[in-house]
Design a protein around this motif. Structure first.
Motif, PDB file in Angstrom:
ATOM      1  N   SER A 195       0.828  -1.213   0.000  1.00 26.12           N
ATOM      2  CA  SER A 195       0.000   0.000   0.000  1.00 26.12           C
ATOM      3  C   SER A 195       0.857   1.255   0.000  1.00 26.12           C
ATOM      4  CB  SER A 195      -0.909  -0.003   1.243  1.00 26.12           C
ATOM      5  OG  SER A 195      -0.130  -0.037   2.425  1.00 26.12           O
ATOM      6  N   ARG A 196       1.972   1.228  -0.751  1.00 19.40           N
ATOM      7  CA  ARG A 196       2.949   2.303  -0.598  1.00 19.40           C
ATOM      8  C   ARG A 196       3.378   2.995  -1.875  1.00 19.40           C
ATOM      9  NH1 ARG A 196       7.136  -0.067   3.981  1.00 19.40           N
ATOM     10  NH2 ARG A 196       5.534  -0.698   5.461  1.00 19.40           N
ATOM     11  N   ASP A 197       3.109   2.446  -3.020  1.00 18.01           N
ATOM     12  CA  ASP A 197       3.826   2.843  -4.233  1.00 18.01           C
ATOM     13  C   ASP A 197       2.841   3.137  -5.350  1.00 18.01           C
ATOM     14  OD1 ASP A 197       5.462   2.955  -6.506  1.00 18.01           O
ATOM     15  OD2 ASP A 197       6.827   1.412  -5.757  1.00 18.01           O
ATOM     16  N   THR A 198       2.864   4.359  -5.873  1.00 20.84           N
ATOM     17  CA  THR A 198       1.943   4.713  -6.958  1.00 20.84           C
ATOM     18  C   THR A 198       2.239   3.941  -8.239  1.00 20.84           C
ATOM     19  OG1 THR A 198       3.330   6.600  -7.607  1.00 20.84           O
ATOM     20  CG2 THR A 198       1.538   7.032  -6.058  1.00 20.84           C
ATOM     21  N   ASP A 199       3.430   3.367  -8.385  1.00 15.90           N
ATOM     22  CA  ASP A 199       3.740   2.564  -9.567  1.00 15.90           C
ATOM     23  C   ASP A 199       3.053   1.204  -9.538  1.00 15.90           C
ATOM     24  OD1 ASP A 199       5.275   4.397 -10.879  1.00 15.90           O
ATOM     25  OD2 ASP A 199       7.125   3.236 -10.835  1.00 15.90           O
ATOM     26  N   THR A 200       2.860   0.642  -8.360  1.00 15.24           N
ATOM     27  CA  THR A 200       2.383  -0.734  -8.267  1.00 15.24           C
ATOM     28  C   THR A 200       1.025  -0.879  -7.601  1.00 15.24           C
ATOM     29  OG1 THR A 200       3.557  -1.039  -6.159  1.00 15.24           O
ATOM     30  CG2 THR A 200       4.741  -1.622  -8.166  1.00 15.24           C
ATOM     31  N   ASP A 201       0.578   0.140  -6.898  1.00 19.27           N
ATOM     32  CA  ASP A 201      -0.657   0.018  -6.124  1.00 19.27           C
ATOM     33  C   ASP A 201      -1.738   0.913  -6.722  1.00 19.27           C
ATOM     34  OD1 ASP A 201       0.797  -1.632  -4.384  1.00 19.27           O
ATOM     35  OD2 ASP A 201       1.513   0.117  -3.269  1.00 19.27           O
ATOM     36  N   PRO A 202      -2.942   0.378  -6.915  1.00 21.10           N
ATOM     37  CA  PRO A 202      -3.990   1.139  -7.608  1.00 21.10           C
ATOM     38  C   PRO A 202      -4.576   2.246  -6.748  1.00 21.10           C
ATOM     39  CG  PRO A 202      -4.863  -0.943  -6.842  1.00 21.10           C
ATOM     40  CD  PRO A 202      -3.388  -0.975  -6.546  1.00 21.10           C
ATOM     41  N   ILE A 203      -5.346   3.074  -7.376  1.00 19.11           N
ATOM     42  CA  ILE A 203      -5.823   4.323  -6.799  1.00 19.11           C
ATOM     43  C   ILE A 203      -6.602   4.119  -5.505  1.00 19.11           C
ATOM     44  CG2 ILE A 203      -7.937   4.272  -8.193  1.00 19.11           C
ATOM     45  CD1 ILE A 203      -5.980   7.405  -7.203  1.00 19.11           C
ATOM     46  N   ASP A 204      -6.244   4.884  -4.525  1.00 21.99           N
ATOM     47  CA  ASP A 204      -7.076   5.133  -3.348  1.00 21.99           C
ATOM     48  C   ASP A 204      -6.819   6.584  -2.979  1.00 21.99           C
ATOM     49  OD1 ASP A 204      -8.620   3.777  -0.815  1.00 21.99           O
ATOM     50  OD2 ASP A 204      -7.265   5.372  -0.167  1.00 21.99           O
ATOM     51  N   LEU A 205      -7.862   7.284  -2.567  1.00 17.37           N
ATOM     52  CA  LEU A 205      -7.718   8.722  -2.347  1.00 17.37           C
ATOM     53  C   LEU A 205      -7.026   9.071  -1.040  1.00 17.37           C
ATOM     54  CD1 LEU A 205     -11.044  10.135  -3.803  1.00 17.37           C
ATOM     55  CD2 LEU A 205      -8.897   9.579  -4.951  1.00 17.37           C
ATOM     56  N   GLY A 206      -6.706   8.081  -0.199  1.00 21.39           N
ATOM     57  CA  GLY A 206      -5.862   8.375   0.947  1.00 21.39           C
ATOM     58  C   GLY A 206      -6.562   8.289   2.280  1.00 21.39           C
ATOM     59  N   SER A 207      -5.768   8.492   3.337  1.00 19.65           N
ATOM     60  CA  SER A 207      -6.249   8.350   4.706  1.00 19.65           C
ATOM     61  C   SER A 207      -6.653   9.704   5.266  1.00 19.65           C
ATOM     62  CB  SER A 207      -5.163   7.702   5.572  1.00 19.65           C
ATOM     63  OG  SER A 207      -4.966   6.369   5.179  1.00 19.65           O
ATOM     64  N   TYR A 208      -7.900  10.042   5.068  1.00 19.10           N
ATOM     65  CA  TYR A 208      -8.490  11.251   5.631  1.00 19.10           C
ATOM     66  C   TYR A 208     -10.004  11.062   5.571  1.00 19.10           C
ATOM     67  CZ  TYR A 208      -9.594  12.661   0.859  1.00 19.10           C
ATOM     68  OH  TYR A 208     -10.097  12.698  -0.416  1.00 19.10           O
ATOM     69  N   SER A 209     -10.745  11.900   6.292  1.00 15.28           N
ATOM     70  CA  SER A 209     -12.209  11.843   6.294  1.00 15.28           C
ATOM     71  C   SER A 209     -12.752  10.476   6.707  1.00 15.28           C
ATOM     72  CB  SER A 209     -12.787  12.227   4.923  1.00 15.28           C
ATOM     73  OG  SER A 209     -12.544  13.583   4.648  1.00 15.28           O
ATOM     74  N   SER A 210     -11.983   9.713   7.472  1.00 17.92           N
ATOM     75  CA  SER A 210     -12.455   8.425   8.002  1.00 17.92           C
ATOM     76  C   SER A 210     -13.041   7.545   6.904  1.00 17.92           C
ATOM     77  CB  SER A 210     -13.483   8.667   9.111  1.00 17.92           C
ATOM     78  OG  SER A 210     -12.874   9.187  10.245  1.00 17.92           O
ATOM     79  N   ARG A 211     -12.382   7.517   5.763  1.00 14.70           N
ATOM     80  CA  ARG A 211     -12.943   6.867   4.592  1.00 14.70           C
ATOM     81  C   ARG A 211     -12.385   5.465   4.330  1.00 14.70           C
ATOM     82  NH1 ARG A 211      -9.546   6.727   0.785  1.00 14.70           N
ATOM     83  NH2 ARG A 211     -11.150   6.432  -0.809  1.00 14.70           N
ATOM     84  N   VAL A 212     -11.224   5.103   4.919  1.00 11.82           N
ATOM     85  CA  VAL A 212     -10.492   3.935   4.434  1.00 11.82           C
ATOM     86  C   VAL A 212     -11.225   2.628   4.719  1.00 11.82           C
ATOM     87  CG1 VAL A 212      -8.346   2.628   4.629  1.00 11.82           C
ATOM     88  CG2 VAL A 212      -8.279   5.123   4.527  1.00 11.82           C
ATOM     89  N   THR A 213     -11.673   2.414   5.958  1.00  4.16           N
ATOM     90  CA  THR A 213     -12.362   1.151   6.254  1.00  4.16           C
ATOM     91  C   THR A 213     -13.591   0.992   5.386  1.00  4.16           C
ATOM     92  OG1 THR A 213     -11.551   0.992   8.524  1.00  4.16           O
ATOM     93  CG2 THR A 213     -13.626  -0.124   8.026  1.00  4.16           C
ATOM     94  N   PHE A 214     -14.397   2.029   5.292  1.00  4.01           N
ATOM     95  CA  PHE A 214     -15.644   1.939   4.547  1.00  4.01           C
ATOM     96  C   PHE A 214     -15.386   1.697   3.062  1.00  4.01           C
ATOM     97  CE2 PHE A 214     -19.772   2.971   2.917  1.00  4.01           C
ATOM     98  CZ  PHE A 214     -20.661   2.741   3.955  1.00  4.01           C
ATOM     99  N   MET A 215     -14.445   2.430   2.488  1.00  3.76           N
ATOM    100  CA  MET A 215     -14.285   2.406   1.033  1.00  3.76           C
ATOM    101  C   MET A 215     -13.257   1.367   0.580  1.00  3.76           C
ATOM    102  SD  MET A 215     -14.704   6.472   0.295  1.00  3.76           S
ATOM    103  CE  MET A 215     -16.268   7.271   0.693  1.00  3.76           C
ATOM    104  N   ALA A 216     -12.056   1.398   1.141  1.00  2.00           N
ATOM    105  CA  ALA A 216     -11.056   0.404   0.755  1.00  2.00           C
ATOM    106  C   ALA A 216     -11.463  -0.978   1.252  1.00  2.00           C
ATOM    107  CB  ALA A 216      -9.684   0.795   1.306  1.00  2.00           C
TER     108      ALA A 216
END
Length: 787
Positions: free
Chosen positions: A512-533
């Protein structure tokens, strides 16, 4: 066909699982940005403005450039693109162009062979300034001024006003006139900052092929990726962003920052890797912490204790840049529509630029200060109605599966259970108003988003994507750009996949670290990661499960529909004795076709919201709810407040990992308690007066109260396995529950945070003087409210 979810995996959802990166962190083997060393690496340093507002007359870098060991010197360039996390508010520059806007603004930068040479080079740069009027107070920034004095001349307002929001639902004036009770307060909140352990650090390498790689302590690799390409004037495919371990963020590493742009520019100029690591003072000067605000609020109700109106006016000090400020301005108002049913709301919010370090997003972004005011005034209304504060809140709760007056869609809602369980666990009915003078108990509720329903950049790119790959070894590679910043998102992704595939966590590897190998996620803010990722991970894993069930069907001859993945096997549920070991199913699935690959996405929440201006602000696919009861001791002779115990009830939908939920709640409580009792971002005129962790006081382990976490599971219908957020909302109730407990203990209310001993003592003294009829009469402790 689905089996019982509790039987799928020994490490799946609902289980107490240690974070998968925990061992690396506690053993010291975790790699942070500053641990990385590249051949030929240079040290980057930034020359910062000593003035809050000044025109740059001239910059002479010739002496710095001539120093042995100096490899690059750069200054502001008007041709470089501006940037900023919000496309509607791009007002930041890598280095100041023409003028500086706060003490600490970046003026020039150097790259040198070592730190000593770099510091000497900074000292050799000559800058001539023409000082301009400094706007230190938000009220000063509201006055009409000429463009040359505005912090950002391109803003359309004739003042330093950055954003103004006005929303009115129902008829507040009529409701106030018809209400039986109304209480008002003028609240003042000093700014606070994140105080994360790891300082900002960035390493940039513009390699000989003309490709840029940036390693940075960031919460949002995607936004940094976009703005690096913008400032460097490069296509995104030639820019790579890598996020090593992050030593805490809390919102303070969610913006793209000037130092990240500067490191990249210096690397391109020098042809060598350049690292910039801040000292602690630079972290404070960068700030992006919680906005100082002045909040004026009126809340009204009927004699039966039903809320009738909320009138709210907020003036927000944004500092020098926009950052997330447009969102902040909305959130200060719109996140007051829950957890209570409210028929009339009027909100005016104004954010202004001032010549101080910029403010931005901080845990509980935009909701903390208004929530404090709201919950304190609700206690006052309860007293006016002769109702217990618990009963008053229970009479006003939003139901589940409803829509608020401004168009927010509420799905699951566990507030009532939170209140009842916290009250019962704390023995509220026996303690409230009955403890000895100096001891008290207070309650407050909270309401927060589980991810923003709409993306910042208006496009059709999914908000989160997860890729899975399984090859002949059976190991599962999970790829997603959701940023692990200590909140446990890597573990959450692994658990979601383990639950669906019925395998232990040690079969799963998360990348979950590299824009070359890992697909789009908008990031860790707005308490979004558990719900969306988490949703994206579940969807990807379900595709793989289908392939494994097909493989088991081919191997056994039984129908595919009867198979499911359970604890390391692919089992035919009608005949559980028919089962294929997981690895055998994998080998069959990849036979003749190669590795299994799957993709899961979270694109958009279902249609929701109104058509008015700003209707999308605060929209979320789901919302979390909280209720805290806090017990305190207050020393009436010194004003010192000591929290004794907190009963913290939080509705997180379903707890995917109860251990992680408990950690998040306790962390939120610690941070909120700091703002309530001791933390303050202080200024000596425009200079930060406590830019270090000795003078900026945060609670230590000695100040932490006993915490009883009460996890309430409402099982949200749209969250992954029923889950909602647990990383920001739990901060909201601790501040007002502390304040309400202080009122119960010594009878005073303080309208300004932090509630330092001097403020409490002064309020007690005013209360004593006000309640003493004559100087000769013996003083009896009063519980009357003091504004």
């Amino acid at each position: 066909m689905a089996s019982s979810e509790s039987s799928r995996s020994p490490h799946g959802v609902g289980r107490r699982v240690p974070l998968i990166d925990g061992v690396a962190k506690v053993t010291g083997s975790a790699v942070y940005t500053d641990d990385i060393r590249l051949p030929g690496e240079l040290v980057g340093k930034i020359l910062r403005s000593p003035l809050p507002h000044a025109r740059i007359v001239s910059i002479d870098t010739s002496r710095a450039e001539s120093l042995p060991g100096v490899r690059a010197v750069i200054r502001g360039d008007a041709d470089r693109a501006k940037f900023g996390v919000l496309p509607i508010s791009r007002d930041e520059v890598a280095l100041a162009v023409g003028k500086v806007n706060y003490v600490g603004d970046a003026v020039a930068a150097v790259a040198a062979d070592d730190e000593e040479i770099a510091l000497a080079a900074l000292a050799a740069i000559d800058v001539t300034y023409e000082e301009l009027k400094a706007f230190r107070r938000p009220t000063d920034s509201l006055t009409e001024i000429p463009d040359e004095l505005k912090l950002h001349p391109e803003t359309p307002h004739p003042s330093n006003l950055h954003k103004e929001v006005y929303q009115h639902f129902g008829d507040v004036e009529e409701a106030l006139a018809a209400s039986d009770h109304a209480v008002s307060g003028d609240f003042r909140f000093i700014g606070v900052t994140h105080a994360f352990t790891e300082p900002h650090c960035t390493l940039a390498h513009y390699d000989p092929s003309g490709r840029l790689t940036v390693w940075s302590a960031t919460q949002v690799p995607h936004y940094l990726h976009r703005d690096l390409a913008r400032v460097m004037d490069m296509p995104m495919h030639r820019v790579r962003v890598i996020r090593p371990m992050v030593g805490g963020g809390f919102g303070g590493k969610s913006d793209p920052f000037p130092h990240e742009m500067i490191a990249a520019l210096l690397s391109r100029e020098s042809g060598r890797p350049v690292k910039i690591r801040f000292d602690r003072e630079e972290v404070f000067l960068t700030n992006h912490g919680r906005h100082p605000t002045r909040t004026k609020m009126t809340v009204a109700c009927s004699d039966r204790g039903k809320l009738t109106a909320l009138d709210l006016d907020v003036l927000i000090d944004g500092g020098a840049w926009g950052s997330f400020g447009v969102v902040t301005t909305y959130y200060n108002g719109v996140l007051s529509v829950g957890p209570y049913e409210l028929p009339n709301l009027r909100y005016r919010g104004r954010r202004v630029y001032t010549n101080k370090p910029p403010c931005g997003a901080m845990r509980g972004h935009g909701a903390v200060n208004s929530r404090f005011a709201y919950e304190v005034l609700i206690d006052e209304l309860a007293a006016r109605c002769g109702l217990d504060p618990v009963e008053f809140r229970l009479r006003n709760l939003l139901p589940a599966d409803t829509t608020t007056l401004n168009g927010f869609r509420i799905t699951s809602n566990g507030t009532e259970e939170c209140i009842r369980r916290a009250a019962e666990a704390s023995d509220w009915s026996r303690k409230r108003g009955e403890l000895p003078y100096g001891e008290g108990i207070g309650i407050a509720c909270g309401f927060y988003i589980s991810g923003s329903a709409l993306r910042i950049n208006w496009n059709r790119v999914p908000q989160s994507t997860v890729h899975l790959k399984i090859d002949m070894d059976g190991g599962v590679s999970v790829h997603c750009l959701a940023a692990e910043i200590g909140q446990g998102s890597d573990t959450m992704l692994a658990q979601c996949v383990a639950e669906v595939l019925g395998i232990p966590l040690d079969w799963i590897r998360v990348f979950s670290r590299d824009t070359d190998t890992d697909p789009i996620d908008l990031g860790s803010y707005s308490s979004r990661v558990t719900f969306m990722a988490g949703t994206a991970a579940r969807r990807a894993a379900e595709q793989v499960r289908t392939e494994l069930c097909r493989a088991a069907s081919r191997l056994t001859g039984y129908p595919e529909e009867g198979f499911d993945t359970v604890r390391g096997d692919v089992v035919h549920l009608p005949k559980p004795g028919v089962r294929v070991p997981y690895l055998d199913a994998v080998i069959e699935a990849i036979a003749g076709r190669g590795a299994l690959r799957a993709r899961g996405c979270y694109h958009d929440a279902p249609p929701m919201g109104g058509k008015y201006k700003g209707a999308s602000a605060g929209l979320s696919p789901s919302y979390s709810f909280q209720a805290y009861v806090t017990q305190v001791r207050v020393d009436p002779e010194t004003g010192f407040v000591r929290p004794v115990k907190v009963w913290a009830a939080h509705d997180c939908g379903r707890a995917l990992n109860p251990l992680a939920v408990e950690m998040q709640i306790e962390g939120c409580l610690h941070m909120g308690m700091g703002q309530a009792l001791m933390e303050s971002f202080d200024y000596n005129r425009s200079n930060v007066g406590n830019a270090n962790l000795l003078d900026y006081k945060i609670p230590s382990a000695l100040e932490m109260p006993e915490v009883e976490v009460i996890i309430v599971e409402s099982a949200d219908p749209e969250g992954p396995f029923g889950a909602k957020e647990a990383g920001e909302g739990p901060l909201l109730p601790i501040l007002p529950s502390l304040a309400n407990a202080v009122t119960d203990a010594v009878g005073v209310r303080v309208r300004e945070l932090p509630m330092t001993p001097d403020r409490i003592l002064n309020a007690i003294e005013r209360s004593r003087r006000a309640s003493a009829p004559t100087a000769r009469e013996e003083f009896e402790p009063s519980r009357e409210t003091v504004s």
